[in-house]
Design a protein around this motif. Structure first.
Motif, PDB file in Angstrom:
ATOM      1  N   LEU A   1      57.363  27.892  37.823  1.00 41.30           N
ATOM      2  CA  LEU A   1      57.980  27.108  38.690  1.00 41.30           C
ATOM      3  C   LEU A   1      58.642  25.923  37.841  1.00 41.30           C
ATOM      4  O   LEU A   1      57.831  25.388  36.952  1.00 41.30           O
ATOM      5  CB  LEU A   1      56.872  26.115  39.534  1.00 41.30           C
ATOM      6  N   SER A   2      59.823  25.409  38.179  1.00 38.40           N
ATOM      7  CA  SER A   2      60.458  24.339  37.279  1.00 38.40           C
ATOM      8  C   SER A   2      60.439  23.008  38.105  1.00 38.40           C
ATOM      9  O   SER A   2      60.425  22.954  39.164  1.00 38.40           O
ATOM     10  CB  SER A   2      61.815  24.476  37.194  1.00 38.40           C
ATOM     11  N   THR A   3      59.654  21.832  37.450  1.00 41.41           N
ATOM     12  CA  THR A   3      59.702  20.745  37.926  1.00 41.41           C
ATOM     13  C   THR A   3      60.923  20.018  38.246  1.00 41.41           C
ATOM     14  O   THR A   3      61.241  19.043  39.245  1.00 41.41           O
ATOM     15  CB  THR A   3      58.899  19.645  37.239  1.00 41.41           C
ATOM     16  N   ARG A   4      62.195  20.506  37.510  1.00 44.97           N
ATOM     17  CA  ARG A   4      63.435  19.969  37.876  1.00 44.97           C
ATOM     18  C   ARG A   4      63.990  20.799  39.014  1.00 44.97           C
ATOM     19  O   ARG A   4      64.778  19.930  39.790  1.00 44.97           O
ATOM     20  CB  ARG A   4      64.206  20.254  36.639  1.00 44.97           C
ATOM     21  N   ASP A   5      63.873  21.840  39.255  1.00 44.83           N
ATOM     22  CA  ASP A   5      64.431  22.665  40.292  1.00 44.83           C
ATOM     23  C   ASP A   5      63.249  23.089  41.161  1.00 44.83           C
ATOM     24  O   ASP A   5      62.929  24.432  41.088  1.00 44.83           O
ATOM     25  CB  ASP A   5      65.257  23.675  39.970  1.00 44.83           C
TER      26      ASP A   5
ATOM     27  N   PRO B   1      50.763  24.907  32.311  1.00 42.58           N
ATOM     28  CA  PRO B   1      51.980  24.713  31.748  1.00 42.58           C
ATOM     29  C   PRO B   1      52.498  25.971  30.719  1.00 42.58           C
ATOM     30  O   PRO B   1      51.529  26.393  29.917  1.00 42.58           O
ATOM     31  CB  PRO B   1      52.110  23.377  30.951  1.00 42.58           C
ATOM     32  N   VAL B   2      53.720  26.585  30.962  1.00 41.13           N
ATOM     33  CA  VAL B   2      54.295  27.575  30.034  1.00 41.13           C
ATOM     34  C   VAL B   2      55.071  26.796  28.884  1.00 41.13           C
ATOM     35  O   VAL B   2      54.818  27.269  27.813  1.00 41.13           O
ATOM     36  CB  VAL B   2      55.205  28.472  30.784  1.00 41.13           C
ATOM     37  N   LYS B   3      55.775  25.817  29.314  1.00 45.24           N
ATOM     38  CA  LYS B   3      56.532  24.587  28.290  1.00 45.24           C
ATOM     39  C   LYS B   3      56.779  23.600  29.210  1.00 45.24           C
ATOM     40  O   LYS B   3      56.716  23.626  30.217  1.00 45.24           O
ATOM     41  CB  LYS B   3      57.612  25.525  27.648  1.00 45.24           C
ATOM     42  N   GLY B   4      57.497  22.413  28.513  1.00 42.45           N
ATOM     43  CA  GLY B   4      57.803  21.334  29.110  1.00 42.45           C
ATOM     44  C   GLY B   4      58.500  21.540  30.482  1.00 42.45           C
ATOM     45  O   GLY B   4      59.673  22.291  30.732  1.00 42.45           O
ATOM     46  N   GLY B   5      57.915  21.086  31.639  1.00 44.28           N
ATOM     47  CA  GLY B   5      58.776  21.136  32.990  1.00 44.28           C
ATOM     48  C   GLY B   5      58.589  22.570  33.507  1.00 44.28           C
ATOM     49  O   GLY B   5      59.006  22.559  34.441  1.00 44.28           O
ATOM     50  N   MET B   6      57.766  23.569  32.996  1.00 46.80           N
ATOM     51  CA  MET B   6      57.709  24.769  33.571  1.00 46.80           C
ATOM     52  C   MET B   6      56.504  25.219  33.674  1.00 46.80           C
ATOM     53  O   MET B   6      55.570  25.101  32.734  1.00 46.80           O
ATOM     54  CB  MET B   6      58.457  25.763  32.588  1.00 46.80           C
ATOM     55  N   LEU B   7      55.755  25.537  34.725  1.00 45.26           N
ATOM     56  CA  LEU B   7      54.425  25.893  34.822  1.00 45.26           C
ATOM     57  C   LEU B   7      54.294  27.202  35.556  1.00 45.26           C
ATOM     58  O   LEU B   7      54.901  27.689  36.446  1.00 45.26           O
ATOM     59  CB  LEU B   7      53.844  24.941  35.941  1.00 45.26           C
TER      60      LEU B   7
END
Length: 173
Positions: free
Chosen positions: A83-87, A60-66
């Protein structure tokens, strides 16, 4: 494989190769997948760029971003993206940034945004949120493995082990 607590999901990457490339690939493409953490069902999947042999999720880079990588025959420097877990989709290979060409290993350092990277013989600590190296654990690493655990970094050499106890907490948040 990385757990995204906020999304209640696991984020994974696939490879087209069998263990130790022991068999001819059965698939011609790799994927990034968002899995339900409770039952491991696939919630979403995104195709890795054509030519990817291993789609990697580093951490993870930050919440929801890897931080993710695409290993394949793409020239110098392994392509990477966040990579965004939202998009949930991978960008075109041409738009991805590249790791340094002499990067030998990249691993999550146990805190969002922090990664250890071996560049040549240097073991560097990178803050992906800042996009730069923030410290150097070892300037001339001659070992064969390094790991992060808690606040410490372990440098494994053939006949000894160097423990940098508490090195990761030196003012880094």
């Amino acid at each position: 494989l990385c757990h995204d607590k906020a999304a209640g999901a696991l984020v994974a990457g696939t490879t087209m190769h069998a263990d130790c490339p022991s068999a001819t690939p059965a698939a011609a493409e790799c994927f990034f997948a968002l899995l339900d953490a409770g039952d491991l069902s696939v919630k979403e999947k995104a195709a890795a760029p054509k030519g990817t042999r291993c789609a990697g999720v580093v951490g993870p880079v930050k919440g929801g971003m890897l931080l993710c990588t695409c290993q394949g025959d793409f020239g110098e420097g392994t392509p990477w993206f966040v990579l965004s877990t939202r998009d949930f989709r991978a960008p075109w290979i041409e738009t991805m940034s590249r790791l340094p060409k002499d990067c030998r290993r990249l691993l999550y350092a146990g805190r969002p945004g922090l990664f250890l990277m071996q560049v040549g013989s240097r073991i560097e600590l990178w803050d992906w949120r800042k996009g730069r190296c923030v410290d150097v654990a070892c300037k001339d690493f001659k070992g064969y493995r390094f790991e992060a655990d808690g606040d410490s970094v372990y440098l494994v050499h053939p006949k000894y082990l160097v423990v940098l106890d508490g090195w990761l907490k030196r003012g880094l948040t």
